[in-house]
Scaffold this motif. Sequence first.
Motif, PDB file in Angstrom:
ATOM      1  N   ARG A  17       0.842  -1.198   0.000  1.00  0.00           N
ATOM      2  CA  ARG A  17       0.000   0.000   0.000  1.00  0.00           C
ATOM      3  C   ARG A  17       0.878   1.249   0.000  1.00  0.00           C
ATOM      4  O   ARG A  17       0.591   2.228  -0.699  1.00  0.00           O
ATOM      5  CB  ARG A  17      -0.922  -0.021   1.217  1.00  0.00           C
TER       6      ARG A  17
ATOM      7  N   GLY B  15       2.260   1.726  -3.394  1.00  0.00           N
ATOM      8  CA  GLY B  15       1.201   2.232  -4.252  1.00  0.00           C
ATOM      9  C   GLY B  15       1.008   3.734  -4.103  1.00  0.00           C
ATOM     10  O   GLY B  15       0.731   4.433  -5.085  1.00  0.00           O
TER      11      GLY B  15
ATOM     12  N   THR C 217      -1.601  -2.754  -9.560  1.00  0.00           N
ATOM     13  CA  THR C 217      -1.213  -1.599  -8.749  1.00  0.00           C
ATOM     14  C   THR C 217      -0.635  -0.488  -9.623  1.00  0.00           C
ATOM     15  O   THR C 217      -0.931   0.695  -9.431  1.00  0.00           O
ATOM     16  CB  THR C 217      -0.174  -2.017  -7.687  1.00  0.00           C
TER      17      THR C 217
ATOM     18  N   TYR D  86      -3.574   1.207 -11.879  1.00  0.00           N
ATOM     19  CA  TYR D  86      -4.672   1.998 -11.300  1.00  0.00           C
ATOM     20  C   TYR D  86      -4.513   3.510 -11.465  1.00  0.00           C
ATOM     21  O   TYR D  86      -5.476   4.188 -11.858  1.00  0.00           O
ATOM     22  CB  TYR D  86      -4.872   1.659  -9.826  1.00  0.00           C
TER      23      TYR D  86
ATOM     24  N   ALA E 229      -7.215  -4.220  -7.328  1.00  0.00           N
ATOM     25  CA  ALA E 229      -5.919  -4.067  -6.664  1.00  0.00           C
ATOM     26  C   ALA E 229      -6.042  -4.282  -5.153  1.00  0.00           C
ATOM     27  O   ALA E 229      -5.217  -4.970  -4.535  1.00  0.00           O
ATOM     28  CB  ALA E 229      -5.348  -2.687  -6.950  1.00  0.00           C
TER      29      ALA E 229
END
Length: 302
Positions: free
Chosen positions: A56, A59, A125, A128, A145
Amino acid sequence: MSSSRVALYLDLIRWNRPAGWLLLLWPTLSALWIACDGFPGWHLLTVFTLGTILMRSAGCCINDVADREFDKHVKRTAQRPVTSGALSVKAALTFGAVLALLAFGLVLTTNPPTILMSFAALAVTLAYPYAKRLVSMPQAVLGVAFSFGIPMAFAAATGGRDWSLAAIPAAVPALAWWLLVGNLFWVLAYDTEYAMVDRDDDLRIGIRTSAITLGRFDVAGVMAFYAVYLLSWLYLGLKLGLGPLYSVGIVVGALQAGWHFTLIWDRTRDGCFRAFRVNHWVGAAVFAGVVLSFVASGHALR
């Protein structure tokens, strides 16, 4: 590295806002408990918890680089480190790559099907941030994702040592994919709430979001997404034999969704943002229902 520089990197990955990685963590851990028929063991629990936080964070680095020109025109995001120029694009991408490599190192301790699936997870990822330029509801791409930890959890729990792509269907049952589809609707719900915060700015700069696509049906759409998520997970859980405590978890999640309706009804920025920020408690309630169901049935530890 100076403390101010460290603070910039922590701000880049939203370290002071854990709600983002909790939204990924709860469905992943729910799937892990289901796949392992109870407590998954400390190894897999550590891999998926730390891996979720790392990916995360990676990302966020990718997203902020991709959106830096758009974010300049949005009040809520204008002061992000890359957007404001406090961190360079190179620094953000390098940091994101390091985080992704650390996550991959964790995946390498699992099994071949999980490792192979991690490349697909990375691809989604990376895709997106650019989806909002191409599709009318990019939140659906985010949903994939943010839900990909579900099939990966099943692969880690049940996969063998076969490196062929043909091993993935055997390691990931249809149930895992249905759980992913159901969870995707939860992502649509909370990320539409998030998009409602920035709708005016997004319209001005030409970003596509589900809030814009749904228009005056945005609130109804959010509640429908919640309903599909909760009802699908309730059905799948009962079909698996999860007990009454699991149903209680779903009901608690539904009550929270009802509260969110009151927060977003008048479409204020503060109300919609608050609904998004507390959404991880919906997932936490479902996860608690999963764990308590296994505890009650005597499968809490293996």
